[in-house]
Motif scaffolding. Structure first.
Motif, short mmCIF file in Angstrom:
data_model
loop_
_atom_site.label_atom_id
_atom_site.label_comp_id
_atom_site.label_asym_id
_atom_site.label_seq_id
_atom_site.Cartn_x
_atom_site.Cartn_y
_atom_site.Cartn_z
N SER A 5 0.82 -1.21 0.00
CA SER A 5 0.00 0.00 0.00
C SER A 5 0.85 1.26 0.00
O SER A 5 0.41 2.32 -0.43
CB SER A 5 -0.92 0.02 1.23
N TYR A 6 2.08 1.15 0.54
CA TYR A 6 2.96 2.30 0.67
C TYR A 6 4.37 1.93 0.22
O TYR A 6 4.83 0.81 0.42
CB TYR A 6 3.03 2.78 2.13
N ASP A 7 5.05 2.89 -0.36
CA ASP A 7 6.47 2.70 -0.64
C ASP A 7 7.27 2.76 0.65
O ASP A 7 8.27 2.05 0.82
CB ASP A 7 6.98 3.80 -1.58
N LEU A 8 6.83 3.60 1.57
CA LEU A 8 7.62 3.90 2.76
C LEU A 8 6.73 4.09 3.98
O LEU A 8 5.75 4.85 3.92
CB LEU A 8 8.44 5.18 2.53
N LEU A 58 7.28 9.36 -3.36
CA LEU A 58 6.94 8.09 -2.71
C LEU A 58 5.58 8.17 -2.04
O LEU A 58 5.14 9.24 -1.59
CB LEU A 58 7.98 7.72 -1.66
N ARG A 59 4.92 7.03 -1.93
CA ARG A 59 3.69 6.91 -1.14
C ARG A 59 4.13 6.63 0.30
O ARG A 59 4.69 5.59 0.59
CB ARG A 59 2.82 5.77 -1.66
N VAL A 60 3.83 7.58 1.20
CA VAL A 60 4.42 7.55 2.54
C VAL A 60 3.32 7.53 3.61
O VAL A 60 2.36 8.29 3.55
CB VAL A 60 5.31 8.78 2.78
N ALA A 61 3.49 6.65 4.60
CA ALA A 61 2.64 6.63 5.79
C ALA A 61 3.51 6.93 7.00
O ALA A 61 4.70 6.59 7.04
CB ALA A 61 1.95 5.28 5.95
N PHE A 62 2.91 7.52 8.02
CA PHE A 62 3.65 7.88 9.24
C PHE A 62 3.02 7.17 10.44
O PHE A 62 1.80 7.16 10.59
CB PHE A 62 3.61 9.39 9.46
#
Length: 315
Positions: A5-8, A58-62
């Motif tokens: 779902s995310y790159d990072l 990038l697709r990023v989640a925190f």
């Protein structure tokens, strides 16, 4: 591997920074001093890195923790505005959001004062399993500021790797100046890339010569990429160290430059670039981020970083 779902996924600290300067000597005794610049900006090594990575495409989640207060609302909004998914950020109902004041001298030096707030409460429970299962890469920052998370980070990284992700760590500074390796060594064994600055590499290794420090740290498992300020960067993957020179810019504010460097390196590796090229992109990202005040204002796009690096003639 679970569907990505995310790159990072970035794990760690987020807080407002109040950046003031230049100051040429603090005076106490209720003396009021005027400075040329003052900014309220997004801070936290992990947060700045996440924004830099999102800026690079990038697709990023925190994953992290903030307080149920105005400061927490500010940083969540700031992250989201830069394209970072904050839907899993935990809001602590009791402890406040961390706060940082950064006093700069105008010649690259700065003092950092942090009220840790909910950082000590940040732990593995704040890193959802679905994020670990759905990310190509997992990055953690500010190891010594979050002891509860630090004690479990090896397990977090191991779980991410079990799902096929790669991992990276930027320990940042140790405010206690102990540089205790006991909780860190198990993490290094499941860390693909360690991203210290030169002072941190020396402190972590106990060695003064930077190449010796980097080579020693690789023995624990990771590729070591050291940020070396005006000298550029040094990378070591077990063989001969490689050097990449700095990108010339007119710096305005170096706050967060190392975090933008981290973002550039991870983005380059996820694009399939080899080690030297990835370090070149990382150096460009760190350098270009110093063109404005605060850590995120002038973070480059991928095209800007590519154009500023020595790779621009290799398309």
């Amino acid at each position: 591997m679970t569907e990505v779902s995310y790159d990072l996924l970035v794990i760690g600290d987020v807080n407002p920074d109040v950046v003031l300067g230049p100051v040429r000597g603090l005076e106490f005794g209720q003396r009021e001093q005027l400075v040329e610049n003052g900014r309220l900006v997004l801070g936290g090594s992990a947060a700045i890195m996440a924004c830099g990575a999102a800026r690079l495409g990038l697709r990023v989640a925190f994953a992290g923790r903030v307080g149920d207060d105005a400061a927490g609302a500010f940083v969540r909004q700031a992250l989201a505005a830069r394209g970072v998914d904050v839907s899993h950020v935990v809001v602590d109902p009791q402890l406040p959001t961390p706060l940082t004041a950064i006093v700069t001298t105008g010649d690259g030096e700065r003092a950092i004062l942090t009220s840790s707030g909910c950082l000590a409460a940040t732990g593995p429970q704040d890193v959802p399993a679905e994020l670990l299962a759905g990310a190509r890469h997992v990055h953690a920052a500010s190891f010594f500021l979050m002891p509860r998370l630090a004690r479990s980070l090896a397990d977090v990284f191991a779980e991410a790797r079990a799902h096929g992700a790669t991992t990276s760590l930027d320990t940042n500074d140790d405010p206690a100046a102990r540089w205790d390796r006991a909780p860190l060594d198990p993490v290094l064994k499941v860390t693909d890339v360690l991203l210290p600055n030169a002072a941190e590499a020396r402190a972590l290794s106990g060695l003064d010569r930077l190449t010796d420090a980097a080579q020693l740290l690789t023995r624990y498992g990771p590729t070591v990429v050291v940020k070396d300020g005006a000298e550029g960067a040094l990378a070591c993957a077990g063989g001969e160290p490689l050097r990449v020179g700095a990108v010339p810019v007119e710096p305005v504010d170096a706050v967060g430059a190392g975090d933008s460097f981290d973002a550039g390196f991870v983005a380059a590796r996820l694009r399939g670039l080899e080690l030297r090229a990835s370090v070149q992109i990382a150096v460009a990202c760190g350098s270009l981020s110093t063109r404005g005040h605060g850590g995120t204002a002038t973070q480059p796009t991928w095209d800007e970083a590519w154009a500023a690096s020595d790779l621009k003639g290799t398309e």
